[in-house]
Design a protein around this motif. Sequence first.
Motif, PDB file in Angstrom:
ATOM      1  N   GLN A  77       3.182   3.008  -6.005  1.00  0.00           N
ATOM      2  CA  GLN A  77       2.879   3.084  -4.567  1.00  0.00           C
ATOM      3  C   GLN A  77       3.412   4.394  -3.975  1.00  0.00           C
ATOM      4  O   GLN A  77       4.525   4.824  -4.302  1.00  0.00           O
ATOM      5  N   ALA A 130       0.819  -1.216   0.000  1.00  0.00           N
ATOM      6  CA  ALA A 130       0.000   0.000   0.000  1.00  0.00           C
ATOM      7  C   ALA A 130       0.847   1.258   0.000  1.00  0.00           C
ATOM      8  O   ALA A 130       0.454   2.282  -0.571  1.00  0.00           O
ATOM      9  N   GLU A 174      -6.491   4.594   0.097  1.00  0.00           N
ATOM     10  CA  GLU A 174      -6.286   3.289   0.718  1.00  0.00           C
ATOM     11  C   GLU A 174      -6.918   3.304   2.104  1.00  0.00           C
ATOM     12  O   GLU A 174      -6.718   4.226   2.888  1.00  0.00           O
TER      13      GLU A 174
END
Length: 225
Positions: free
Chosen positions: A77, A50, A125
Amino acid sequence: MNPAPLILIVEDEEDILELEELHLQSAGFETMGFLSTRGVRQALEEEAVALMVVDRNLPSVEGSEFVAELRREGFEQPVIFVTAKDRDEEVEEGFVRGGDDYLRKPFNMNELVWRVKALLRRTGEKESETLRHRSLVMDLPGRKVERSGEAIVLTRLEFDLLRYFLENPERVIGRDELLDEVWSDGEERGGKTVNVAVNRLKKKIESDPEHPYIEAVRGVGYRLC
């Protein structure tokens, strides 16, 4: 329950790497730690990473140059640089090469956790809904706590108190801070209010007095251990 976001850390100082992993894991994240860039590409290809936390002073390649390479290869990312390089031109260089945030050494480990959470929110996220420490697992939406798989029944105050400790691992927290951050307006506050609440919480979550979860720091407050 959503799986915990995976944070990949590249840090060549092993003691700092261990502290970063400890605090992020206690905040509910999964972590993968690397002392160099070796193996990082493979991890990015195979795992659902993430976010990355990257030191710039690495043994084989400068951290921001490595991130720039990853960006050219299509890895998107978000990246937080954690580094002693703090001159204005160095900070600018970090952002130009693909960094999304910049944390100067030395830094507070809690600030790293806050920045990770903030960056994940900005990038869409979801944060973890679970906090973990040793055998304790806290389900935030369900307001449930387990120790080694066994449910522990806590009051509203005890749950919020434990949550504050779990979100601030290894840090000594003063009694006044606990009163300000955990107690609601109108709730009873007195000289022994915190002591009584912490002792009640300890009785519920601790099964072995030789291995406490919360320890008193004389004259200051308490610390999750």
